[in-house]
Write an enzyme that holds these catalytic residues in place. Structure first.
Site, short mmCIF file in Angstrom:
data_model
loop_
_atom_site.label_atom_id
_atom_site.label_comp_id
_atom_site.label_asym_id
_atom_site.label_seq_id
_atom_site.Cartn_x
_atom_site.Cartn_y
_atom_site.Cartn_z
N CYS A 5 36.42 54.84 84.16
CA CYS A 5 36.91 55.09 85.37
C CYS A 5 35.85 55.97 86.25
O CYS A 5 35.87 55.46 87.61
CB CYS A 5 38.35 55.99 85.06
SG CYS A 5 39.29 56.23 86.79
N SER B 6 41.04 69.41 91.18
CA SER B 6 40.71 68.69 92.50
C SER B 6 41.11 69.40 93.75
O SER B 6 40.64 69.14 94.89
CB SER B 6 41.22 67.30 92.32
OG SER B 6 42.60 67.22 92.38
N CYS C 66 45.64 58.24 80.86
CA CYS C 66 46.57 58.27 81.91
C CYS C 66 47.41 57.07 82.07
O CYS C 66 48.80 57.53 82.23
CB CYS C 66 46.01 58.61 83.29
SG CYS C 66 45.12 56.96 84.09
N SER D 122 43.75 64.22 92.71
CA SER D 122 44.64 63.69 91.82
C SER D 122 46.10 64.18 91.73
O SER D 122 46.96 63.53 91.24
CB SER D 122 44.02 63.83 90.48
OG SER D 122 44.02 65.44 90.16
N ALA E 162 38.53 63.50 96.32
CA ALA E 162 39.33 62.76 95.54
C ALA E 162 40.54 63.63 94.88
O ALA E 162 39.95 64.71 94.05
CB ALA E 162 38.82 62.01 94.36
N GLY F 112 46.28 67.46 90.91
CA GLY F 112 46.12 68.67 89.86
C GLY F 112 45.50 69.81 90.58
O GLY F 112 44.93 69.81 91.75
#
Length: 376
Positions: free
Chosen positions: A111, A23, A210, A18, A16, A20
């Site tokens: 989440c 990750s 977010c 993001s 996964a 950023g």
């Protein structure tokens, strides 16, 4: 002897990403360890341009492009998956409903529970992947008997196990956190990203919630729930002022109360209670925030549920410290007593129990008992 999943046989891994730095480095480490890695960016907003302002958020078209560029550099396939509807229902709508009910939710924890390690993991397994990899700072330890445990990261300063405390046995069996077992500063992670040629090396971290791009939670809730004027009262019920919606307050809040009359002792006042039924916010002195027990519901265990009463440490906020507790599961409800009173505990928050560095499980705080008297 224990080992982490990334040190076992090569796996088909869905990373996964993001957009950023964390990750991206996690995906790179998984690939470098010999796993067959595919990158995926989760499109969580129906209007992705609105989910970032400066360093806030993590859900924009810009982030998707950053994740794709990182995947290209690592040399792994990359896809964008649209989970916006599921995110809206399970995270955003839940967030609004919790505040409307006078509780304080943690959307990042929700989440992880509902999106990254439920919707995403289910889809990954259906496609034949063995594990989901994220940039969280935590550790999954594989024990000799084949069971897995969730532990704090090696570096407590970056530990994110609190927001992963909702993961169960099945989810832990397919979770991979390549950053969790290395003691490195964020500057060193950025330096590693730069060495790997990842353009996100200098990208600012995302902060706060977010889906609230400007960080104005009260404004976001006002647009969703509308203004509803009510009273701000003291513990005796005396009216001190008004508010435009009880949902805009949290237990322990000091700023933004707009109370013109000073307290008799001249000391600050804090939010003690939020009543959505009569739309009233109760304020009082700091010592009235002290809590010595709580009830928590919807427990989720990172392994077998504990039997009988036990002594643990507990964390009550994502960036909070630990406190010693006595906890017992009674008819599906977690009954917790604090060794020393703690301050500003709000219904809706998660309590995560630890045995040393091992995450035992988590539950949602339903009610608290104040050290002075009564319940909140």
């Amino acid at each position: 002897m224990t080992e982490t999943p990334q040190r076992t046989r090569p796996l088909r891994v869905l990373a996964a990403m993001s957009g950023g730095v964390d990750s991206a480095v996690a995906a790179a480490r998984a690939a470098e360890a010999g796993h067959d890695v595919t990158g995926v960016h989760l499109a969580l907003s129906a209007n992705p341009q609105s989910f970032r302002t400066g360093a806030r958020g993590c859900c924009t078209i810009e982030d998707s492009r950053d994740a794709r560029r990182a995947a290209d550099v690592i040399g792994i396939p990359f896809y964008v998956w649209d989970l916006a509807d599921r995110f809206r229902e399970d995270v955003v709508e839940d967030f609004v409903a919790e505040y409307e009910a006078g509780r304080t939710p943690n959307p990042c924890l929700r989440c992880n529970e509902k999106i990254k390690f439920a919707a995403l993991l289910d889809k990954a397994l259906a496609l034949g992947f063995d594990a989901v990899c994220t940039g969280h700072y935590a550790q999954v330890i594989l024990r000799e008997d084949g069971t897995r445990e969730l532990h704090r990261a090696s570096d407590m300063a970056k530990d994110q196990s609190y927001v992963l405390g909702v993961l169960d046995d099945r989810q832990l069996a397919h979770a991979m956190f390549p950053l969790g077992d290395t003691v490195t500063t964020k500057d060193e992670i950025r330096a590693e990203a730069e060495r790997r040629g990842l353009a996100v090396a200098k990208k600012p971290d995302s902060h706060d919630i977010c889906f609230i791009a400007d960080g104005d939670t009260q404004g976001f809730l006002a647009k969703r729930l509308g203004k509803a004027e009510g009273d701000i009262v003291d513990e005796a019920g005396n009216r001190l002022g008004t508010h435009e919606g009880a949902y805009g307050y949290t237990i322990g809040q000091r700023k933004g109360l707009r109370i013109g009359t000073p307290a008799p002792d001249g000391k600050p006042r804090y939010v003690l209670d939020i009543s959505p039924v009569d739309n009233t916010v109760t304020v009082g002195p700091a010592e009235a925030l002290d809590v010595d027990a709580l009830r928590a519901i919807k427990p989720r265990w990172c392994g077998a549920a504990p039997t009988g009463p036990g002594t643990y440490t507990a964390q009550l906020r994502a960036h909070g410290g630990e406190t010693e507790v006595r906890a017992e599961l009674v008819d599906g409800t977690l009954e917790v007593t604090f060794t020393e009173p703690v301050r500003g505990v709000a219904p809706g928050q998660a309590i995560v129990l630890y045995d040393g560095t091992r995450v035992v499980g988590s539950a949602t705080i339903a009610s608290t008992t104040r050290a002075t008297a009564g319940a909140a």
